[in-house]
Design a protein around this motif. Structure first.
Motif, PDB file in Angstrom:
ATOM      1  N   ARG A  18       3.417   0.764  -4.216  1.00 17.86           N
ATOM      2  CA  ARG A  18       2.291  -0.159  -4.175  1.00 17.86           C
ATOM      3  C   ARG A  18       2.655  -1.450  -4.898  1.00 17.86           C
ATOM      4  NH1 ARG A  18      -0.303   4.905  -4.692  1.00 17.86           N
ATOM      5  NH2 ARG A  18      -1.904   5.167  -3.112  1.00 17.86           N
ATOM      6  N   GLU A  19       2.133  -2.543  -4.375  1.00 10.73           N
ATOM      7  CA  GLU A  19       2.482  -3.831  -4.951  1.00 10.73           C
ATOM      8  C   GLU A  19       1.299  -4.781  -4.853  1.00 10.73           C
ATOM      9  OE1 GLU A  19       6.097  -7.040  -4.585  1.00 10.73           O
ATOM     10  OE2 GLU A  19       6.055  -5.319  -3.254  1.00 10.73           O
ATOM     11  N   LEU A  20       1.132  -5.599  -5.854  1.00 10.03           N
ATOM     12  CA  LEU A  20       0.074  -6.597  -5.861  1.00 10.03           C
ATOM     13  C   LEU A  20       0.742  -7.966  -5.731  1.00 10.03           C
ATOM     14  CD1 LEU A  20      -3.069  -6.767  -6.409  1.00 10.03           C
ATOM     15  CD2 LEU A  20      -2.400  -7.451  -8.703  1.00 10.03           C
ATOM     16  N   ILE A  21       0.373  -8.659  -4.664  1.00  8.28           N
ATOM     17  CA  ILE A  21       1.027  -9.948  -4.408  1.00  8.28           C
ATOM     18  C   ILE A  21       0.002 -11.077  -4.479  1.00  8.28           C
ATOM     19  CG2 ILE A  21       2.445 -11.243  -2.754  1.00  8.28           C
ATOM     20  CD1 ILE A  21       2.850  -8.326  -1.427  1.00  8.28           C
ATOM     21  N   PRO A  22       0.087 -11.938  -5.495  1.00 11.67           N
ATOM     22  CA  PRO A  22      -0.837 -13.074  -5.572  1.00 11.67           C
ATOM     23  C   PRO A  22      -0.399 -14.147  -4.573  1.00 11.67           C
ATOM     24  CG  PRO A  22       0.379 -12.742  -7.653  1.00 11.67           C
ATOM     25  CD  PRO A  22       1.024 -11.896  -6.622  1.00 11.67           C
ATOM     26  N   LEU A  23      -1.344 -14.647  -3.761  1.00 10.67           N
ATOM     27  CA  LEU A  23      -1.031 -15.692  -2.790  1.00 10.67           C
ATOM     28  C   LEU A  23      -1.331 -17.057  -3.407  1.00 10.67           C
ATOM     29  CD1 LEU A  23      -2.507 -14.128   0.476  1.00 10.67           C
ATOM     30  CD2 LEU A  23      -0.182 -13.999  -0.411  1.00 10.67           C
ATOM     31  N   PRO A  24      -0.710 -18.104  -2.865  1.00  5.66           N
ATOM     32  CA  PRO A  24      -0.902 -19.452  -3.429  1.00  5.66           C
ATOM     33  C   PRO A  24      -2.382 -19.861  -3.463  1.00  5.66           C
ATOM     34  CG  PRO A  24       0.858 -19.460  -1.811  1.00  5.66           C
ATOM     35  CD  PRO A  24       0.236 -18.101  -1.756  1.00  5.66           C
ATOM     36  N   ASN A  25      -3.189 -19.383  -2.504  1.00  9.11           N
ATOM     37  CA  ASN A  25      -4.594 -19.812  -2.468  1.00  9.11           C
ATOM     38  C   ASN A  25      -5.467 -19.026  -3.440  1.00  9.11           C
ATOM     39  OD1 ASN A  25      -4.860 -17.350  -1.272  1.00  9.11           O
ATOM     40  ND2 ASN A  25      -5.651 -18.100   0.677  1.00  9.11           N
ATOM     41  N   GLY A  26      -4.847 -18.154  -4.236  1.00 14.21           N
ATOM     42  CA  GLY A  26      -5.616 -17.431  -5.238  1.00 14.21           C
ATOM     43  C   GLY A  26      -6.007 -16.034  -4.805  1.00 14.21           C
ATOM     44  N   ALA A  27      -5.820 -15.700  -3.496  1.00 17.04           N
ATOM     45  CA  ALA A  27      -6.138 -14.348  -3.028  1.00 17.04           C
ATOM     46  C   ALA A  27      -5.050 -13.379  -3.487  1.00 17.04           C
ATOM     47  CB  ALA A  27      -6.230 -14.340  -1.510  1.00 17.04           C
ATOM     48  N   LEU A  28      -5.410 -12.099  -3.568  1.00 16.52           N
ATOM     49  CA  LEU A  28      -4.440 -11.085  -3.964  1.00 16.52           C
ATOM     50  C   LEU A  28      -4.295 -10.082  -2.833  1.00 16.52           C
ATOM     51  CD1 LEU A  28      -5.742 -10.529  -7.585  1.00 16.52           C
ATOM     52  CD2 LEU A  28      -3.613 -11.654  -6.969  1.00 16.52           C
ATOM     53  N   VAL A  29      -3.062  -9.768  -2.461  1.00 14.59           N
ATOM     54  CA  VAL A  29      -2.811  -8.792  -1.403  1.00 14.59           C
ATOM     55  C   VAL A  29      -2.277  -7.516  -2.046  1.00 14.59           C
ATOM     56  CG1 VAL A  29      -1.363  -8.224   0.583  1.00 14.59           C
ATOM     57  CG2 VAL A  29      -2.365 -10.503   0.375  1.00 14.59           C
ATOM     58  N   ILE A  30      -2.889  -6.375  -1.660  1.00 10.81           N
ATOM     59  CA  ILE A  30      -2.384  -5.095  -2.147  1.00 10.81           C
ATOM     60  C   ILE A  30      -1.597  -4.441  -1.019  1.00 10.81           C
ATOM     61  CG2 ILE A  30      -3.006  -2.792  -2.943  1.00 10.81           C
ATOM     62  CD1 ILE A  30      -5.454  -4.025  -4.273  1.00 10.81           C
ATOM     63  N   ASP A  31      -0.318  -4.210  -1.270  1.00  2.62           N
ATOM     64  CA  ASP A  31       0.546  -3.567  -0.288  1.00  2.62           C
ATOM     65  C   ASP A  31       0.657  -2.108  -0.704  1.00  2.62           C
ATOM     66  OD1 ASP A  31       2.239  -3.241   1.797  1.00  2.62           O
ATOM     67  OD2 ASP A  31       3.980  -4.140   0.830  1.00  2.62           O
ATOM     68  N   THR A  32       0.199  -1.212   0.163  1.00  4.37           N
ATOM     69  CA  THR A  32       0.156   0.195  -0.228  1.00  4.37           C
ATOM     70  C   THR A  32       0.581   1.113   0.917  1.00  4.37           C
ATOM     71  OG1 THR A  32      -1.355   1.969  -0.881  1.00  4.37           O
ATOM     72  CG2 THR A  32      -2.342   0.113   0.260  1.00  4.37           C
ATOM     73  N   PRO A  33       1.339   2.167   0.626  1.00  7.86           N
ATOM     74  CA  PRO A  33       1.815   3.066   1.683  1.00  7.86           C
ATOM     75  C   PRO A  33       0.760   4.094   2.056  1.00  7.86           C
ATOM     76  CG  PRO A  33       2.680   3.788  -0.400  1.00  7.86           C
ATOM     77  CD  PRO A  33       1.821   2.576  -0.683  1.00  7.86           C
ATOM     78  N   GLY A  34      -0.431   3.648   2.425  1.00  8.19           N
ATOM     79  CA  GLY A  34      -1.527   4.568   2.713  1.00  8.19           C
ATOM     80  C   GLY A  34      -1.268   5.499   3.873  1.00  8.19           C
ATOM     81  N   LEU A  35      -0.392   5.109   4.785  1.00  8.04           N
ATOM     82  CA  LEU A  35      -0.183   5.908   5.991  1.00  8.04           C
ATOM     83  C   LEU A  35       0.551   7.214   5.725  1.00  8.04           C
ATOM     84  CD1 LEU A  35       0.547   3.209   8.669  1.00  8.04           C
ATOM     85  CD2 LEU A  35      -1.335   4.830   8.621  1.00  8.04           C
TER      86      LEU A  35
END
Ligand SMILES: [Zn+2]
Length: 136
Positions: A18-35
């Motif tokens: 799992r990884e938390l990626i902050p985007l330039p516009n301030g949003a945060l993306v959570i990358d997770t191996p849910g599958l």
């Protein structure tokens, strides 16, 4: 992101942590191996399919979650007693189901530890993120 397999052109899930990626516009993306969890449900489905006759008998068990081991009113064990189902079939069904349960328990433990690690990681990332942005 990964390359496609040459043989069948299928992709592979490449997110294994799992990884938390902050985007330039301030949003945060959570990358997770849910599958990965779906994989286990798929295996359980495969068990039902390869032991379809046991599934059929189990519809008449008294308890919906009957394990066909020692519950009263078990239609699967009655079927064995009446010679409608081979005892060896039931044994191999139970062996495979136990293996699946074991795998499931192990997966759940692993997942909880991973989630705890992820929570800590998120908290740290958020703190860092907002400190950087000059917010509390
Ligand atoms: Zn049963």
């Amino acid at each position: 992101v990964g390359a496609l397999r040459a043989g069948d052109g299928k992709g592979r899930h490449t997110t294994t942590h799992r990884e938390l990626i902050p985007l330039p516009n301030g949003a945060l993306v959570i990358d997770t191996p849910g599958l990965r969890e779906l994989q286990l449900w798929g295996e359980e489905e495969a068990l039902s399919t390869s032991f379809a006759e046991i599934e059929r008998f189990s519809a008449d068990c008294r308890f919906r979650d009957c394990t066909h081991e020692r519950e009263p009113g078990c239609a699967v064990r009655s079927a064995v007693a009446e010679g409608k189902l081979a005892a060896a079939r039931l044994e191999s069904y139970q062996r495979q189901r136990r293996e699946l349960r074991h795998l499931e328990v192990r997966n759940t433990h692993h997942q909880r530890a991973e989630e705890r690690r992820f929570d800590k990681h998120v908290q740290k990332s958020l703190r860092r993120h907002f400190r950087h942005k000059g917010r509390p």
